[in-house]
Design a protein around this motif. Structure first.
Motif, PDB file in Angstrom:
ATOM      1  N   ILE A   1      19.010  19.309   0.312  1.00 42.74           N
ATOM      2  CA  ILE A   1      19.493  19.186  -1.193  1.00 42.74           C
ATOM      3  C   ILE A   1      18.522  19.633  -1.892  1.00 42.74           C
ATOM      4  O   ILE A   1      17.551  19.160  -2.258  1.00 42.74           O
ATOM      5  CB  ILE A   1      19.893  17.755  -1.450  1.00 42.74           C
ATOM      6  N   ASN A   2      18.708  21.233  -2.417  1.00 46.24           N
ATOM      7  CA  ASN A   2      17.593  21.719  -2.906  1.00 46.24           C
ATOM      8  C   ASN A   2      17.186  21.884  -4.301  1.00 46.24           C
ATOM      9  O   ASN A   2      16.374  22.565  -4.644  1.00 46.24           O
ATOM     10  CB  ASN A   2      17.867  23.212  -2.386  1.00 46.24           C
ATOM     11  N   PHE A   3      17.880  21.018  -4.997  1.00 45.68           N
ATOM     12  CA  PHE A   3      17.932  20.977  -6.500  1.00 45.68           C
ATOM     13  C   PHE A   3      17.347  19.254  -6.948  1.00 45.68           C
ATOM     14  O   PHE A   3      16.269  19.206  -7.362  1.00 45.68           O
ATOM     15  CB  PHE A   3      18.915  21.210  -7.392  1.00 45.68           C
ATOM     16  N   SER A   4      18.314  18.595  -6.719  1.00 43.01           N
ATOM     17  CA  SER A   4      17.945  17.206  -7.052  1.00 43.01           C
ATOM     18  C   SER A   4      16.919  16.442  -6.350  1.00 43.01           C
ATOM     19  O   SER A   4      16.107  15.833  -7.001  1.00 43.01           O
ATOM     20  CB  SER A   4      19.356  16.316  -7.114  1.00 43.01           C
ATOM     21  N   MET A   5      16.934  16.697  -4.867  1.00 39.85           N
ATOM     22  CA  MET A   5      15.651  16.092  -4.350  1.00 39.85           C
ATOM     23  C   MET A   5      14.413  16.541  -4.565  1.00 39.85           C
ATOM     24  O   MET A   5      13.508  15.691  -4.716  1.00 39.85           O
ATOM     25  CB  MET A   5      16.414  15.787  -2.758  1.00 39.85           C
ATOM     26  N   PRO A   6      14.327  17.821  -4.535  1.00 40.60           N
ATOM     27  CA  PRO A   6      12.917  18.189  -4.844  1.00 40.60           C
ATOM     28  C   PRO A   6      12.514  17.729  -6.407  1.00 40.60           C
ATOM     29  O   PRO A   6      11.300  17.318  -6.275  1.00 40.60           O
ATOM     30  CB  PRO A   6      12.984  19.791  -4.844  1.00 40.60           C
ATOM     31  N   PHE A   7      13.431  17.635  -6.973  1.00 37.80           N
ATOM     32  CA  PHE A   7      12.965  17.053  -8.355  1.00 37.80           C
ATOM     33  C   PHE A   7      12.593  15.671  -8.418  1.00 37.80           C
ATOM     34  O   PHE A   7      11.671  15.195  -8.836  1.00 37.80           O
ATOM     35  CB  PHE A   7      14.018  17.409  -9.385  1.00 37.80           C
TER      36      PHE A   7
ATOM     37  N   LYS B   1       0.779  -1.270   0.032  1.00 35.98           N
ATOM     38  CA  LYS B   1      -0.048  -0.045  -0.019  1.00 35.98           C
ATOM     39  C   LYS B   1       0.986   1.376  -0.158  1.00 35.98           C
ATOM     40  O   LYS B   1       0.222   2.446  -0.141  1.00 35.98           O
ATOM     41  CB  LYS B   1      -0.789  -0.077   1.167  1.00 35.98           C
ATOM     42  N   GLU B   2       2.143   1.090   0.134  1.00 27.86           N
ATOM     43  CA  GLU B   2       3.002   2.115   0.218  1.00 27.86           C
ATOM     44  C   GLU B   2       4.358   1.853  -0.518  1.00 27.86           C
ATOM     45  O   GLU B   2       4.686   0.903  -0.546  1.00 27.86           O
ATOM     46  CB  GLU B   2       3.470   2.666   1.551  1.00 27.86           C
ATOM     47  N   LEU B   3       4.810   2.996  -1.349  1.00 25.20           N
ATOM     48  CA  LEU B   3       6.205   2.837  -1.828  1.00 25.20           C
ATOM     49  C   LEU B   3       6.747   3.819  -0.794  1.00 25.20           C
ATOM     50  O   LEU B   3       6.573   5.161  -0.787  1.00 25.20           O
ATOM     51  CB  LEU B   3       6.194   3.376  -3.388  1.00 25.20           C
ATOM     52  N   SER B   4       7.901   3.516  -0.187  1.00 28.64           N
ATOM     53  CA  SER B   4       8.884   4.156   0.532  1.00 28.64           C
ATOM     54  C   SER B   4       9.831   4.707  -0.125  1.00 28.64           C
ATOM     55  O   SER B   4      10.526   4.186  -0.749  1.00 28.64           O
ATOM     56  CB  SER B   4       9.339   3.489   1.719  1.00 28.64           C
ATOM     57  N   VAL B   5       9.934   6.101  -0.071  1.00 25.70           N
ATOM     58  CA  VAL B   5      10.818   6.869  -0.975  1.00 25.70           C
ATOM     59  C   VAL B   5      12.028   7.693   0.000  1.00 25.70           C
ATOM     60  O   VAL B   5      11.697   8.402   0.723  1.00 25.70           O
ATOM     61  CB  VAL B   5       9.991   8.110  -1.838  1.00 25.70           C
ATOM     62  N   ALA B   6      13.252   7.395  -0.401  1.00 23.72           N
ATOM     63  CA  ALA B   6      14.402   8.193   0.236  1.00 23.72           C
ATOM     64  C   ALA B   6      14.613   9.346  -0.533  1.00 23.72           C
ATOM     65  O   ALA B   6      14.630   9.311  -1.660  1.00 23.72           O
ATOM     66  CB  ALA B   6      15.624   7.134   0.062  1.00 23.72           C
ATOM     67  N   THR B   7      14.555  10.404   0.473  1.00 25.89           N
ATOM     68  CA  THR B   7      14.655  11.742  -0.022  1.00 25.89           C
ATOM     69  C   THR B   7      15.629  12.520   1.016  1.00 25.89           C
ATOM     70  O   THR B   7      16.013  12.094   2.024  1.00 25.89           O
ATOM     71  CB  THR B   7      13.421  12.468  -0.223  1.00 25.89           C
ATOM     72  N   LYS B   8      16.001  13.666   0.577  1.00 25.55           N
ATOM     73  CA  LYS B   8      16.677  14.910   1.541  1.00 25.55           C
ATOM     74  C   LYS B   8      16.313  16.046   0.920  1.00 25.55           C
ATOM     75  O   LYS B   8      17.081  17.005   0.686  1.00 25.55           O
ATOM     76  CB  LYS B   8      17.966  14.668   1.558  1.00 25.55           C
ATOM     77  N   SER B   9      15.209  16.249   0.690  1.00 29.08           N
ATOM     78  CA  SER B   9      14.585  17.744  -0.114  1.00 29.08           C
ATOM     79  C   SER B   9      14.773  18.737   0.737  1.00 29.08           C
ATOM     80  O   SER B   9      14.432  19.861   0.260  1.00 29.08           O
ATOM     81  CB  SER B   9      13.456  17.310  -0.822  1.00 29.08           C
TER      82      SER B   9
END
Length: 357
Positions: free
Chosen positions: A193-199, A182-190
């Motif tokens: 890291i203000n360009f690649s991770m928000p994208f 029911k969930e896809l767990s997504v690793a981020t650091k948005s």
């Protein structure tokens, strides 16, 4: 009779030792199936070759591997060769040239193994990490200026393309659907890291519009590593960039029993190129040539290869054989508290596979 052509690259250290046992398991699988055959060619591409020739693999190495159905990879690395040479001149070119953009790593506590996490059992640690495998933080982009001076500058660029992000995220959503998650767990650091991770987060949401039954759970990487330890039972499918996925899967291996157990697949889902299957442990030069290395990770990697080639039932028999040997418990390598050799442990696994057949 179905025949699959396999390239074997045993590599360095304990690589040749565990590769030998994985191939023995494949031969046992041939006998069980009856109509299945593997033609296996071995290539001595490793650090020893680099020291002798100046190359980890020959100039036409990629062309040599291209016709194969799959590649089994042992381990790479030697104290005599800098790691950035052994990795960047062997594993990474294969992953990139063959568009092995999915690094698939099961994080599963096998029956018969105790996790170092207190009160966590086989039902608590059973998920898959999907790691982007050809770009991201491991992109070959950057350089050094004014080397050796007080004002030396080092630039290391991360490269996130829309195509590269979309295809790995879609694969992860499809896998989550297949596993009934029911969930896809997504690793981020948005948040930092203000360009690649928000994208990256935006692409997850865009792709997720086609998977309404699956929620995207966004976890900052620092919190995610903590949750891997404190509550691994909440995860089913985790997707991350190249660096984040690499770190997470080594931690996942640790909580499920150690690096000597966990397999991986470098997958080209379209099968336009051969995929490569390798144990995630290193070459372990400190125990090389002693015959005591744990062969599970390499054997389990061969199981992933079987599944990729279209034999899920045979792949399951191999994993069941590993677990049966572990549960029986009398034959184990030293890292698992036993005294058995690499070959003895593999023979026990084969015995259990044959029992199930």
């Amino acid at each position: 009779m179905p025949t699959h052509n396999i390239a074997s690259i045993p590599g360095d250290g304990i690589g040749p030792e565990v590769m030998k046992e994985a191939i023995k398991v494949l031969r046992a699988v041939e006998a069980i199936h009856g109509d299945l055959h593997f033609t296996i060619d071995s290539y001595d591409w490793n650090c020893k070759r680099y020291l002798e020739t100046g190359r980890m693999m020959p100039e036409d190495g990629i062309q040599t591997l291209a016709p194969y159905d799959a590649i089994l990879f042992g381990a790479v690395g030697s104290p005599e060769v800098p790691d950035h040479i052994s990795v960047w001149e062997l594993i990474l070119p294969i992953r990139r040239e063959f568009q092995q953009y999915i690094n698939l790593r099961p994080i599963k506590l096998l029956k018969g193994i105790e996790s170092p996490l207190t009160n966590k059992g086989v039902d608590d640690i059973d998920f898959v990490v999907v790691r982007e495998n050809t770009e991201g933080e491991y992109s070959n982009s950057g350089g050094r200026l004014h080397i050796g001076t007080p004002y030396e500058v080092v630039v290391q660029n991360s490269v996130f393309t829309r195509m590269g992000s979309e295809r790995v995220i879609k694969y992860a959503y499809e896998l989550a659907r297949k596993r009934g998650s029911k969930e896809l767990s997504v690793a981020t650091k948005s948040n930092a890291i203000n360009f690649s991770m928000p994208f990256w987060d935006e692409v997850v949401k865009e792709i997720g519009a086609d998977y309404n039954e699956i929620d995207a759970g966004f976890y900052h990487i620092d919190a995610l590593v903590a949750f891997f330890v404190s509550k691994p039972e909440i995860f089913n499918v985790v997707v991350g960039s190249n660096l984040f996925g690499d770190i997470l899967t080594d931690l996942g291996a640790a909580i499920s029993g150690g690096l000597g157990i966990t397999p991986s697949g470098n997958i080209n889902p379209e099968k336009n190129y051969p995929s490569m299957f390798e144990a995630i442990h290193g070459s372990a030069p400190d125990i090389a040539n002693q015959g005591i290395a744990n062969p599970i990770a390499q054997i389990w990697s061969a199981s992933l290869m079987l599944e990729h080639l279209g034999y899920p039932e045979l792949a399951k028999k191999v994993v069941n054989g590993i677990e049966a040997a572990l549960v029986e418990g009398e034959v184990r390598t030293p890292d698992l508290g036993g005294t058995a050799s690499t070959a003895e442990f593999a023979d026990k696994i084969i015995e259990e596979i044959q029992k199930e057949a």
